[in-house]
Design an enzyme around this catalytic site. Structure first.
Site, PDB file in Angstrom:
ATOM      1  N   TYR A 204      -2.032  -0.756  10.641  1.00  0.00           N
ATOM      2  CA  TYR A 204      -2.073  -1.028   9.205  1.00  0.00           C
ATOM      3  C   TYR A 204      -0.812  -0.525   8.505  1.00  0.00           C
ATOM      4  O   TYR A 204      -0.171  -1.265   7.744  1.00  0.00           O
ATOM      5  CB  TYR A 204      -3.306  -0.373   8.588  1.00  0.00           C
TER       6      TYR A 204
ATOM      7  N   SER B 290       0.846  -1.192   0.000  1.00  0.00           N
ATOM      8  CA  SER B 290       0.000   0.000   0.000  1.00  0.00           C
ATOM      9  C   SER B 290       0.881   1.242   0.000  1.00  0.00           C
ATOM     10  O   SER B 290       2.034   1.206   0.442  1.00  0.00           O
ATOM     11  CB  SER B 290      -0.883   0.010   1.257  1.00  0.00           C
TER      12      SER B 290
END
Length: 266
Positions: A162, A149
């Site tokens: 995350y 990501s």
């Protein structure tokens, strides 16, 4: 529009985790269209069956192996590998697309949530890759793409769990790439910004809520903030993954390829 040949991966076997999510779903479709035998896995059997049906509409002779599995569970990971190898032989193409969001600002983050996010986003891809690595080494070929990501390259508010897991995944990608390339196995990662998937839309909704905005208002802001004028689609990310798996990317090793509509230039 596809730029890929239907013969590129003829006779090869690909494993796509997280195939019930948008990116994994489109990647599996693309691999099948390029001639690959594909094992797809996720926790939602109905979505996997829908994906198989969709693939077979486009590629009537496609070979698709469905394995319903929770990759956080070691026995399910072993079941997945055994089913994949029994169906189509050794895996030479691996897409680690399974993942999750989670966490929050530091004062609200629990140890349980932190460990859950780190386990699925970081530990699981390592352990699954490790399980498949021996056969790739023996055959002296392989390509692996980890779906990371943009949050693995920069921090975000409330992103300790995350973001930390994706930074760790990028670190694994680079370190393992140095080891694997000696055996003609290439390892790379893709780092999308917001993508038009359920996970991406949930992220935009949460960001909007922090600022007192509706989802629609926040999506408009995200689109207009990008030089491209829009967030990415699952197909955008899948096409990059497919390219990285091909021999056309043979000198791309240990990279974290950003797909964000130019967000880093703003």
């Amino acid at each position: 529009m596809s730029i890929f040949s239907t013969e590129v991966f003829k006779g090869k076997h690909a494993l796509v985790t997280g195939a019930t999510g948008g990116i994994g779903y489109e990647t599996a479709k693309g691999l099948s269209a390029m001639g690959t035998d594909v094992t797809i896995t996720g926790r939602k059997e109905d979505v996997l069956n829908d994906l198989k049906d969709e693939i077979l509409k486009d590629v009537s002779d496609a070979k698709i192996n469905i394995v319903v599995a929770d990759l956080a569970d070691a026995s399910d990971r072993e079941k997945l590998v055994q089913s994949a190898e029994n169906s189509f032989g050794p895996v030479s193409l691996l897409v680690n697309s399974a993942g999750m969001t989670g966490g929050g600002v530091l004062e609200d983050l629990t140890q349980e949530e932190l460990e859950r996010v780190m386990h699925l986003n970081f530990t699981v891809p390592i352990l699954l890759t490790q399980r498949l690595y021996d056969s790739m080494k023996k055959n002296k070929e392989g390509a692996i793409v980890n779906v990371s990501s943009l949050s693995g390259l920069r921090g975000t508010v409330g992103g300790t769990a995350y973001v930390g897991s994706k930074f760790a995944l990028n670190g694994f990608t680079q370190s393992f790439a140095l080891e694997a390339i000696e055996h003609n196995i290439r390892v790379n990662a893709v780092c999308p910004g917001f993508v038009d998937t359920k996970m991406g839309r949930d992220g935009i909704k949460s960001k909007g809520e922090r600022h007192g905005r509706s989802f629609e208002e926040q999506l408009k802001i995200e689109n207009e903030s990008l030089p491209s004028g829009r967030i990415s689609t699952p197909e955008d990310v899948a096409n990059t993954i497919l390219f990285l798996l091909t021999d056309a990317a043979e000198n791309i090793v240990g990279e974290a390829v950003i797909i964000s509509g130019g967000s880093l230039m703003r």
